[in-house]
Scaffold this motif. Structure first.
Motif, PDB file in Angstrom:
ATOM      1  N   LEU A  66       0.817  -1.207   0.000  1.00  0.00           N
ATOM      2  CA  LEU A  66       0.000   0.000   0.000  1.00  0.00           C
ATOM      3  C   LEU A  66       0.856   1.263   0.000  1.00  0.00           C
ATOM      4  O   LEU A  66       1.913   1.311   0.618  1.00  0.00           O
ATOM      5  N   THR A  67       0.367   2.269  -0.708  1.00  0.00           N
ATOM      6  CA  THR A  67       1.025   3.572  -0.694  1.00  0.00           C
ATOM      7  C   THR A  67       0.693   4.281   0.616  1.00  0.00           C
ATOM      8  O   THR A  67      -0.189   3.856   1.367  1.00  0.00           O
ATOM      9  N   ALA A  68       1.398   5.377   0.882  1.00  0.00           N
ATOM     10  CA  ALA A  68       1.150   6.128   2.103  1.00  0.00           C
ATOM     11  C   ALA A  68      -0.290   6.629   2.154  1.00  0.00           C
ATOM     12  O   ALA A  68      -0.944   6.578   3.211  1.00  0.00           O
ATOM     13  N   ARG A  69      -0.820   7.071   1.029  1.00  0.00           N
ATOM     14  CA  ARG A  69      -2.193   7.574   1.009  1.00  0.00           C
ATOM     15  C   ARG A  69      -3.199   6.431   1.182  1.00  0.00           C
ATOM     16  O   ARG A  69      -4.224   6.594   1.838  1.00  0.00           O
ATOM     17  N   GLU A  70      -2.894   5.275   0.619  1.00  0.00           N
ATOM     18  CA  GLU A  70      -3.778   4.124   0.807  1.00  0.00           C
ATOM     19  C   GLU A  70      -3.803   3.689   2.268  1.00  0.00           C
ATOM     20  O   GLU A  70      -4.844   3.288   2.791  1.00  0.00           O
ATOM     21  N   LEU A  71      -2.665   3.803   2.956  1.00  0.00           N
ATOM     22  CA  LEU A  71      -2.631   3.515   4.390  1.00  0.00           C
ATOM     23  C   LEU A  71      -3.501   4.511   5.162  1.00  0.00           C
ATOM     24  O   LEU A  71      -4.195   4.136   6.111  1.00  0.00           O
ATOM     25  N   GLN A 110     -13.657  -6.568   5.435  1.00  0.00           N
ATOM     26  CA  GLN A 110     -12.437  -7.359   5.388  1.00  0.00           C
ATOM     27  C   GLN A 110     -11.191  -6.460   5.438  1.00  0.00           C
ATOM     28  O   GLN A 110     -10.165  -6.843   6.000  1.00  0.00           O
ATOM     29  N   ALA A 111     -11.294  -5.263   4.883  1.00  0.00           N
ATOM     30  CA  ALA A 111     -10.175  -4.321   4.951  1.00  0.00           C
ATOM     31  C   ALA A 111      -9.930  -3.878   6.392  1.00  0.00           C
ATOM     32  O   ALA A 111      -8.785  -3.753   6.840  1.00  0.00           O
ATOM     33  N   VAL A 112     -11.005  -3.651   7.145  1.00  0.00           N
ATOM     34  CA  VAL A 112     -10.871  -3.267   8.551  1.00  0.00           C
ATOM     35  C   VAL A 112     -10.212  -4.384   9.343  1.00  0.00           C
ATOM     36  O   VAL A 112      -9.316  -4.152  10.169  1.00  0.00           O
ATOM     37  N   VAL A 145     -11.114   8.795  -3.270  1.00  0.00           N
ATOM     38  CA  VAL A 145     -11.263   7.854  -2.154  1.00  0.00           C
ATOM     39  C   VAL A 145     -11.732   6.502  -2.670  1.00  0.00           C
ATOM     40  O   VAL A 145     -11.200   5.455  -2.288  1.00  0.00           O
ATOM     41  N   LYS A 146     -12.720   6.512  -3.562  1.00  0.00           N
ATOM     42  CA  LYS A 146     -13.227   5.256  -4.118  1.00  0.00           C
ATOM     43  C   LYS A 146     -12.118   4.492  -4.828  1.00  0.00           C
ATOM     44  O   LYS A 146     -12.028   3.270  -4.732  1.00  0.00           O
ATOM     45  N   THR A 147     -11.265   5.211  -5.523  1.00  0.00           N
ATOM     46  CA  THR A 147     -10.148   4.576  -6.224  1.00  0.00           C
ATOM     47  C   THR A 147      -9.175   3.946  -5.245  1.00  0.00           C
ATOM     48  O   THR A 147      -8.725   2.810  -5.425  1.00  0.00           O
ATOM     49  N   HIS A 148      -8.849   4.671  -4.166  1.00  0.00           N
ATOM     50  CA  HIS A 148      -7.929   4.135  -3.160  1.00  0.00           C
ATOM     51  C   HIS A 148      -8.518   2.894  -2.490  1.00  0.00           C
ATOM     52  O   HIS A 148      -7.805   1.900  -2.274  1.00  0.00           O
ATOM     53  N   VAL A 149      -9.797   2.937  -2.161  1.00  0.00           N
ATOM     54  CA  VAL A 149     -10.444   1.781  -1.535  1.00  0.00           C
ATOM     55  C   VAL A 149     -10.395   0.581  -2.478  1.00  0.00           C
ATOM     56  O   VAL A 149     -10.079  -0.538  -2.073  1.00  0.00           O
ATOM     57  N   ALA A 150     -10.687   0.832  -3.748  1.00  0.00           N
ATOM     58  CA  ALA A 150     -10.659  -0.251  -4.737  1.00  0.00           C
ATOM     59  C   ALA A 150      -9.257  -0.855  -4.839  1.00  0.00           C
ATOM     60  O   ALA A 150      -9.102  -2.080  -4.956  1.00  0.00           O
ATOM     61  N   HIS A 151      -8.225  -0.016  -4.786  1.00  0.00           N
ATOM     62  CA  HIS A 151      -6.847  -0.509  -4.862  1.00  0.00           C
ATOM     63  C   HIS A 151      -6.506  -1.370  -3.642  1.00  0.00           C
ATOM     64  O   HIS A 151      -5.848  -2.415  -3.771  1.00  0.00           O
ATOM     65  N   ILE A 152      -6.959  -0.945  -2.455  1.00  0.00           N
ATOM     66  CA  ILE A 152      -6.696  -1.721  -1.236  1.00  0.00           C
ATOM     67  C   ILE A 152      -7.342  -3.102  -1.339  1.00  0.00           C
ATOM     68  O   ILE A 152      -6.710  -4.124  -1.065  1.00  0.00           O
ATOM     69  N   LEU A 153      -8.588  -3.124  -1.761  1.00  0.00           N
ATOM     70  CA  LEU A 153      -9.299  -4.397  -1.879  1.00  0.00           C
ATOM     71  C   LEU A 153      -8.650  -5.292  -2.921  1.00  0.00           C
ATOM     72  O   LEU A 153      -8.494  -6.503  -2.713  1.00  0.00           O
ATOM     73  N   ASP A 154      -8.230  -4.698  -4.028  1.00  0.00           N
ATOM     74  CA  ASP A 154      -7.634  -5.484  -5.109  1.00  0.00           C
ATOM     75  C   ASP A 154      -6.266  -6.055  -4.710  1.00  0.00           C
ATOM     76  O   ASP A 154      -5.963  -7.217  -4.975  1.00  0.00           O
ATOM     77  N   LYS A 155      -5.449  -5.244  -4.055  1.00  0.00           N
ATOM     78  CA  LYS A 155      -4.098  -5.683  -3.707  1.00  0.00           C
ATOM     79  C   LYS A 155      -4.094  -6.851  -2.722  1.00  0.00           C
ATOM     80  O   LYS A 155      -3.182  -7.684  -2.732  1.00  0.00           O
ATOM     81  N   TYR A 156      -5.102  -6.908  -1.863  1.00  0.00           N
ATOM     82  CA  TYR A 156      -5.140  -7.968  -0.859  1.00  0.00           C
ATOM     83  C   TYR A 156      -6.299  -8.943  -1.068  1.00  0.00           C
ATOM     84  O   TYR A 156      -6.589  -9.752  -0.186  1.00  0.00           O
ATOM     85  N   GLN A 157      -6.921  -8.852  -2.253  1.00  0.00           N
ATOM     86  CA  GLN A 157      -8.011  -9.774  -2.606  1.00  0.00           C
ATOM     87  C   GLN A 157      -9.077  -9.812  -1.514  1.00  0.00           C
ATOM     88  O   GLN A 157      -9.500 -10.875  -1.044  1.00  0.00           O
TER      89      GLN A 157
END
Length: 223
Positions: A157-162, A206-208, A188-200
């Protein structure tokens, strides 16, 4: 407009009837079936392929936690909302870890039920700042007693995604996150989508859980 297909799984017929009356009053929601226990709920989910399953957590034969786990692990696209009588039911944390997309207290307002179904059907999760955060704070330590492997790193994750992931643990909406981080809601929606995608991950719940498991955030003390 295609109606959201909902399956009701609860061992109390009167509860199912009440939910059916509420949901069938909505033009965009259709109740496609009912089941009286978790085992029949899993089978009905497989047969009916609902968009959303409203799943009671305490039932005979098979409880809502195990039923949720089986639905998720089977790869069925149906998403599960757990129903509980108490907002701090000790089993809810297990259900969230099993793959539920959120949970509702049974005696909550009808509009919360309808809104939650629409939210989950759109691929998001139901996270209440008041209830879900409090529950995760109380039960996050359970992760250390389970047989899961060592928590994954968040190096991807990038700093902003964190930053975004930290705000998700507080139950903030996309609009609230955007205001706090001073970015657009689309960002924000893009960052959330990236977090979900990177960790399936399936959704925000599940992200929480990932944030707690990796130590990004710590359970509150004194809860």
């Amino acid at each position: 407009m295609t109606a959201i297909r909902v399956l009701l799984v609860d061992d109390q017929p009167m509860i199912r009837t009440g939910f059916r009356l509420i949901l069938e009053a909505e033009p965009d929601i259709a109740v496609v079936g009912e089941a009286g226990d978790g085992e029949n709920g899993v089978e009905s989910t497989r047969t009916l392929q609902p968009d959303v399953v409203l799943m009671d957590i305490r039932m005979p034969r098979m409880d809502g936690v195990e039923a949720t786990r089986r639905i998720v692990e089977s790869g069925m696209p149906s998403r599960v909302i757990i129903l509980t009588t108490f907002d701090l039911d000790q089993h809810v944390h297990d259900a969230l870890r099993a793959g539920a997309s959120g949970f509702l207290v049974k005696d909550g307002p009808a509009d919360s039920l309808v809104g939650a179904i629409r939210t989950v059907a759109e691929g998001d999760a139901v996270i209440s700042p008041r209830v879900t955060r409090r529950l995760l704070d109380r039960f996050a330590r359970l992760a250390t007693t389970e047989s899961d492997p060592v928590p994954r790193s968040l190096d991807a994750l990038t700093a902003r995604e964190l930053d975004v992931l930290r705000t998700l643990t507080r139950g903030l909406s996309n609009a609230e996150i955007a205001a706090e981080l001073q970015v657009s809601e689309a960002t924000v929606k893009t960052h959330v989508a990236h977090i979900l995608d990177k960790y399936q991950l399936r959704d925000r719940v599940q992200a929480v859980i990932l944030a707690y498991d990796t130590g990004l955030v710590q359970p509150a003390t004194g809860t």
